[in-house]
Design a protein around this motif. Structure first.
Motif, PDB file in Angstrom:
ATOM      1  N   GLU A  98       0.820  -1.182  -0.398  1.00 61.05           N
ATOM      2  CA  GLU A  98       0.078   0.164   0.215  1.00 61.05           C
ATOM      3  C   GLU A  98       1.292   1.307   0.094  1.00 61.05           C
ATOM      4  O   GLU A  98       1.868   1.137   1.262  1.00 61.05           O
ATOM      5  N   GLN A  99       1.326   2.076  -1.296  1.00 62.02           N
ATOM      6  CA  GLN A  99       0.986   3.364  -1.517  1.00 62.02           C
ATOM      7  C   GLN A  99       0.411   4.291  -1.610  1.00 62.02           C
ATOM      8  O   GLN A  99       0.233   4.699  -2.149  1.00 62.02           O
ATOM      9  N   GLY A 100       0.503   4.992  -0.124  1.00 59.09           N
ATOM     10  CA  GLY A 100      -0.362   6.172  -0.071  1.00 59.09           C
ATOM     11  C   GLY A 100      -2.019   5.760  -0.882  1.00 59.09           C
ATOM     12  O   GLY A 100      -2.482   5.171  -0.223  1.00 59.09           O
ATOM     13  N   GLU A 101      -2.391   6.427  -1.744  1.00 58.69           N
ATOM     14  CA  GLU A 101      -3.215   6.697  -2.673  1.00 58.69           C
ATOM     15  C   GLU A 101      -3.366   5.240  -3.520  1.00 58.69           C
ATOM     16  O   GLU A 101      -4.918   4.602  -4.111  1.00 58.69           O
ATOM     17  N   THR A 102      -2.721   4.400  -3.509  1.00 59.37           N
ATOM     18  CA  THR A 102      -2.723   3.350  -4.699  1.00 59.37           C
ATOM     19  C   THR A 102      -1.808   1.652  -3.791  1.00 59.37           C
ATOM     20  O   THR A 102      -1.655   2.049  -2.482  1.00 59.37           O
ATOM     21  N   SER A 103      -2.463   0.548  -4.185  1.00 60.55           N
ATOM     22  CA  SER A 103      -2.394  -0.789  -4.385  1.00 60.55           C
ATOM     23  C   SER A 103      -1.902  -1.052  -5.194  1.00 60.55           C
ATOM     24  O   SER A 103      -1.737  -1.598  -6.220  1.00 60.55           O
ATOM     25  N   ASP A 104      -0.611  -1.493  -4.833  1.00 58.56           N
ATOM     26  CA  ASP A 104       0.505  -2.602  -5.850  1.00 58.56           C
ATOM     27  C   ASP A 104       1.030  -3.539  -5.689  1.00 58.56           C
ATOM     28  O   ASP A 104       0.896  -4.417  -4.457  1.00 58.56           O
ATOM     29  N   LEU A 105      -0.071  -4.498  -6.799  1.00 59.43           N
ATOM     30  CA  LEU A 105       0.293  -6.701  -5.806  1.00 59.43           C
ATOM     31  C   LEU A 105       1.324  -6.981  -7.708  1.00 59.43           C
ATOM     32  O   LEU A 105       0.508  -6.282  -8.499  1.00 59.43           O
ATOM     33  N   SER A 106       2.072  -7.126  -6.952  1.00 53.50           N
ATOM     34  CA  SER A 106       2.643  -8.113  -8.139  1.00 53.50           C
ATOM     35  C   SER A 106       3.727  -9.756  -7.769  1.00 53.50           C
ATOM     36  O   SER A 106       2.894  -9.913  -6.495  1.00 53.50           O
ATOM     37  N   PHE A 107       3.829  -9.841  -8.794  1.00 52.98           N
ATOM     38  CA  PHE A 107       3.028 -11.467  -9.462  1.00 52.98           C
ATOM     39  C   PHE A 107       4.743 -11.746 -10.371  1.00 52.98           C
ATOM     40  O   PHE A 107       5.084 -11.434 -10.836  1.00 52.98           O
TER      41      PHE A 107
END
Length: 687
Positions: A469-478
């Motif tokens: 979670e980075q501020g207003e964004t959610s980063d999903l990585s695979f």
């Protein structure tokens, strides 16, 4: 329409057969399937099933062979179905007539249409007043049961959206299909407004009428596309030349726009060469008449998979229980079938010369007796020998060094030509480009195979999801397997029901990132799956970035990636076979089988599967490998021990050195050396 004088048709056909050269002896071992049947004597016609017509109706005659009871090859021609849209306009007489009683509150009009010189396949109306639907159009044919003239209903069409505008804004027209009849007909139009008809024309298909083939298919879906459409997938039982589609919708009232494609997509998930323009489907009640427009006509796609996208806006997706697919039908026409019983061979892959009787197909159809023996029983031909087998290109070869391959899976299939889908587990461990795939028999001998793109898709095995979670964004990585190549689409699941988010599909380039797609994901009251068409290589990692704005992070219950599947075809030997992979140094194989790549796809196969993945010889070392490793470690251990002993051995004092002749004695100064500064004075001496 070109009319044919049939007064001397039989004589003309007989003369054609006499002048034709004698047919060569059939070679049944080149045809994989067969069917036994009893055709009528003389000129005969046979409606071919969809599995025989498949997707290439133009080359159908080259894949069939017909023999009579004596083994004589029977010449024949093939006629295929055509759409009424391609028919020839035929003038018909028409006039208004007294309309019958209809539903309360509805406006009714009726017209009499006189008999045509040729059988008609559709009537086309010109509704000149431009008043749109909805309309119900009922067609009646004249009949005389019991000796009294009556009208028998032979068709019904509905137009919820009115009729298609032509000639600018001066008139609208559409067509209503007929069961290939001459008439006369009665037309009854029911609507909320008084129907006004300016003209009626007939449409006749050029040539003999051939009915299309209908099949019931299952529907998978929906998933939601980036533009909010619900996408459904229809897998057919084989290649078909699709001409029409009827959707089985459960909802009682709806109005949607629909597009149909063959499932192949470009970088934006579209394919202009196979996609149809948007067509409407709808259902409603007009008085006590149910208006139902769930059929889509004018499709021209050759495929074994249809993709249907239904635009819904903010409405819930339609519930599709199935669909009826219409494909091109075909008639086999024999001017002289000979003596029964007959044997029909089909599925040949080696082109034959066209029969001379093909030029008279329409004439044969007019006098031929239809086969009425029921559906054909399609059976394997016991004499069939596949083309690669006849050429000796599919047999086992020399053994390979299995110690170099790390993974293996048994091929679960009966002996013979088999097709197997390459799944995600193979993609995870195989070399890029599948260059290290090998099929081996139980003795480790190489078995030739062919790999080609499949129409179906396979799910890409993704690594564990890392969410930041980075501020207003959610980063999903695979992480992604090395051999994924082109990722066709990404699908996201959530159990949230009401939400709106911006979603980016990002390609990770190390210190840089590249946004490939940016779409809106909007929940409309129920959990659903977002489908983002991609068709891009992603490299080693996938990143999904969700912009939450002022809302809390969105719950994501699943992420799926899909790539185009690959199908492996091979001749499984007696005793079985297995697939090995995981050799990073392997070069792509070079089989003579590749010289027949254009015909291998037509070789009949039975489906096979891959068993569980186990460690191969490259992971579980052989006894020889284990012995060599043990010897190596033993030698290394002895070397280390020797070094340790040498390090611990005590060092002896060096003996006094003997001065060589001419050298100064101990305590004397060498006169040849340069004098240096005097040593410092001893403090005791100074005191």
């Amino acid at each position: 329409m070109n009319r044919v004088d049939t007064s001397n048709l039989t004589a003309r056909l007989a003369l054609m057969l006499l002048l034709a050269p004698p047919a060569s002896a059939a070679e049944p071992d080149t045809y994989p399937m067969m069917s036994s049947l009893n055709l009528p004597a003389g000129a005969a016609s046979l409606a071919l099933p969809a599995t025989v017509v498949a997707g290439d109706s133009e080359a159908l005659a080259q894949t069939l062979r017909l023999q009579d009871s004596t083994g004589r090859e029977v010449p024949f021609a093939i006629l295929t179905s055509e759409s009424p849209d391609e028919g020839q306009v035929t003038s018909v007489s028409w006039e208004p007539m007294t309309p019958p009683e209809g539903p309360a509150g509805m406006q009714i009009g009726a017209w009499w249409v006189g008999a045509s010189d040729v059988p008609l396949d559709a009537l086309r109306f010109d509704m000149a007043d431009l008043r749109r639907g909805p309309w119900v159009v009922r067609l009646y044919a004249e009949g005389t049961p019991g000796g009294e003239a009556t009208w028998v209903q032979v068709g019904q069409e509905q137009f919820l959206y009115g009729l298609h505008a032509i000639d600018g804004a001066t008139s609208t027209r559409d067509r209503v299909r007929l069961p290939h009849a001459r008439g006369p007909f009665k037309v009854v139009i029911i609507g909320e407004r008084p129907p006004v008809v300016a003209s009626i024309e007939g449409l006749a298909i050029t040539g003999h009428h051939v009915e299309p083939v209908s099949e019931e298919v299952q529907v998978a879906g929906p998933v939601y596309t980036e533009d909010g459409a619900a996408r459904y997938t229809l897998d057919l039982s084989g290649p078909r030349a699709v001409s029409g589609l009827t959707l089985h919708v459960s909802e009682p009232i709806f109005s949607r726009a629909v597009t149909v494609s063959a499932g192949e997509s470009d970088a934006r998930g579209r394919n202009s060469s196979s996609q149809l323009s948007s067509q409407p489907i709808a259902r409603a009640m007009i008085g006590d008449v149910q208006m139902d427009e769930t059929s889509i006509r004018g499709i021209h796609l050759t495929t074994d998979r249809l993709v249907v996208e239904v635009q819904g806006g903010r409405d819930e997706p339609l519930t599709l229980s199935g669909a009826t697919v219409e494909s091109v039908g075909a008639l086999l026409l024999a001017p002289d079938a000979g003596a029964a019983p007959h044997t029909l061979y089909f599925g040949g892959t080696e082109p034959d010369a066209a029969s001379d009787v093909a030029i008279a197909a329409d004439e044969i159809a007019r006098v031929a007796t239809r086969y009425a023996g029921g559906p054909l029983s399609l059976l394997p031909n016991p004499e069939y020998v596949p083309h690669p087998t006849r050429e000796g290109l599919d047999g086992v070869a020399a053994p390979i060094n299995l110690a170099l391959w790390k993974w293996e899976r048994p091929i679960v299939a009966d002996p013979g030509w088999t097709r197997i889908m390459i799944d995600g587990a193979v993609l995870l461990h195989a070399q890029p480009g599948l260059a290290d795939l090998r099929v081996v028999d139980r003795d480790g001998r190489n078995v030739p195979y062919d790999v080609r793109p499949a129409s179906t898709e396979v799910e890409v095995p993704l690594g564990e999801m890392k969410r930041v979670e980075q501020g207003e964004t959610s980063d999903l990585s695979f992480t992604l397997p090395a051999d994924v190549g082109m990722v066709r689409r990404i699908e996201l699941d959530t159990d949230a029901t009401t939400f709106s988010r911006r979603v980016d599909i990002v390609r990770d380039r190390g210190s840089l990132s590249e946004t490939l797609r940016s779409v809106d994901w909007i929940g409309i009251g129920s959990p659903h799956r977002l489908c983002v068409d991609l068709n891009e290589p992603l490299g080693a990692a996938l990143m999904v970035r969700i912009h939450n704005g002022d809302d809390p992070p969105l719950r994501v219950t699943g992420v799926h990636a899909w790539t185009r599947g690959s199908e492996l075809r091979t001749n499984v030997p007696e005793g079985g076979a297995r697939l090995v992979y995981g050799n990073r140094r392997a070069e792509p194989p070079s089989f003579d089988l590749a010289l027949l790549s254009s015909t291998i796809g037509a070789v009949p196969t039975h489906p096979g599967t891959l068993g569980p993945e186990t460690a191969g010889a490259g992971v579980a070392m052989t006894l020889v490998d284990q012995g060599l490793v043990a010897v190596g470690f033993g030698a290394l251990g002895l070397g280390l021990v020797a070094l340790l002993i040498g390090a611990l051995r005590p060092v002896k004092a060096a003996p006094a050195a003997t001065s060589p002749p001419g050298s100064p004695s101990p305590g004397e100064t060498d006169p040849t050396q340069t004098a240096g500064p005097p040593p410092p004075a001893d403090p005791a001496t100074l005191s």
